[in-house]
Write a protein that holds these residues in place. Sequence first.
Motif, PDB file in Angstrom:
ATOM      1  N   LEU A   7       4.398  22.344 -12.136  1.00  0.00           N
ATOM      2  CA  LEU A   7       2.990  22.586 -11.886  1.00  0.00           C
ATOM      3  C   LEU A   7       2.651  23.132 -10.500  1.00  0.00           C
ATOM      4  CD1 LEU A   7       1.271  19.790 -13.961  1.00  0.00           C
ATOM      5  CD2 LEU A   7       1.420  22.215 -14.454  1.00  0.00           C
ATOM      6  N   PRO A   8       3.292  22.718  -9.413  1.00  0.00           N
ATOM      7  CA  PRO A   8       2.933  23.339  -8.133  1.00  0.00           C
ATOM      8  C   PRO A   8       3.283  24.830  -8.085  1.00  0.00           C
ATOM      9  CG  PRO A   8       4.111  21.287  -7.767  1.00  0.00           C
ATOM     10  CD  PRO A   8       4.202  21.593  -9.232  1.00  0.00           C
ATOM     11  N   TYR A  10       3.701  26.881 -10.867  1.00  0.00           N
ATOM     12  CA  TYR A  10       3.054  27.613 -11.962  1.00  0.00           C
ATOM     13  C   TYR A  10       1.729  26.956 -12.311  1.00  0.00           C
ATOM     14  CZ  TYR A  10       7.796  29.325 -12.375  1.00  0.00           C
ATOM     15  OH  TYR A  10       9.015  29.859 -12.095  1.00  0.00           O
ATOM     16  N   SER A  11       0.817  27.775 -12.775  1.00  0.00           N
ATOM     17  CA  SER A  11      -0.430  27.237 -13.294  1.00  0.00           C
ATOM     18  C   SER A  11      -0.690  27.855 -14.665  1.00  0.00           C
ATOM     19  CB  SER A  11      -1.589  27.513 -12.339  1.00  0.00           C
ATOM     20  OG  SER A  11      -1.728  28.898 -12.097  1.00  0.00           O
ATOM     21  N   ARG A  13      -3.837  28.812 -17.384  1.00  0.00           N
ATOM     22  CA  ARG A  13      -5.281  28.952 -17.554  1.00  0.00           C
ATOM     23  C   ARG A  13      -5.576  29.691 -18.846  1.00  0.00           C
ATOM     24  NH1 ARG A  13      -6.828  34.018 -16.866  1.00  0.00           N
ATOM     25  NH2 ARG A  13      -5.841  35.377 -15.316  1.00  0.00           N
ATOM     26  N   VAL A  70       0.454  31.739 -18.314  1.00  0.00           N
ATOM     27  CA  VAL A  70       1.192  31.020 -17.278  1.00  0.00           C
ATOM     28  C   VAL A  70       1.274  31.961 -16.082  1.00  0.00           C
ATOM     29  CG1 VAL A  70       3.327  29.883 -16.631  1.00  0.00           C
ATOM     30  CG2 VAL A  70       2.573  29.846 -19.012  1.00  0.00           C
ATOM     31  N   ASN A  73       2.306  31.105  -9.205  1.00  0.00           N
ATOM     32  CA  ASN A  73       1.326  30.970  -8.130  1.00  0.00           C
ATOM     33  C   ASN A  73       1.736  31.705  -6.858  1.00  0.00           C
ATOM     34  OD1 ASN A  73      -0.408  29.393  -9.700  1.00  0.00           O
ATOM     35  ND2 ASN A  73       0.705  27.529  -9.181  1.00  0.00           N
ATOM     36  N   GLU A  76       1.407  35.454  -7.801  1.00  0.00           N
ATOM     37  CA  GLU A  76       0.078  35.724  -8.357  1.00  0.00           C
ATOM     38  C   GLU A  76       0.148  36.713  -9.518  1.00  0.00           C
ATOM     39  OE1 GLU A  76      -2.490  36.870  -5.149  1.00  0.00           O
ATOM     40  OE2 GLU A  76      -2.319  34.909  -4.180  1.00  0.00           O
ATOM     41  N   LYS A 121       0.777  22.441 -23.607  1.00  0.00           N
ATOM     42  CA  LYS A 121      -0.620  22.529 -23.155  1.00  0.00           C
ATOM     43  C   LYS A 121      -1.515  23.003 -24.311  1.00  0.00           C
ATOM     44  CE  LYS A 121      -3.082  22.306 -19.331  1.00  0.00           C
ATOM     45  NZ  LYS A 121      -3.360  21.039 -18.688  1.00  0.00           N
TER      46      LYS A 121
END
Length: 166
Positions: A7-8, A10-11, A13, A70, A73, A76, A121
Amino acid sequence: MIETELLPKYSIRKATKDDIPVLVRMRLMLQLHMETVNGRILKHNETWKNGLPRFYSDLVDNSNSLGLLVLDNEKEQAVGMTIGQLIEDRDMEIQRYVKINDVWVEEDYRRKGICSLVVNKLMEFYKERGIKTFTLNYVINNLEAESTWKVLGFEPIIKSCVAKIS
């Protein structure tokens, strides 16, 4: 365990209209991958390819569908996606289930738990809405898919066959 480590870096949304070119690119890469691992798969034509932007636009607007991206981060950029669609069929014993239509993870990002992360998710989203059954299709000889789906609790129950008669 893996998810908290990911999680840190990759995010995840929800996909938006602005993401349609990324979704289309990833879907075309998925199609190429499927055709590469099994040359007998029926191939889509240019009309289908040209219709993908509209398909994803409709999907993003549909409250019964969910597209997830996915993101790496640090870089970007989008590195994976999945699409789920709620199916309601009154002729089935289980009348509401989710069809997982597309799953793609960029090659450099595979075997890092990203697929499991995004599919879980997606499934969590629908489980919160009372859905407990999920279906998907994958191409025979796609060994990555076979092992991934098995780990995530999916069991093959039907085969699709093709015959070419000359």
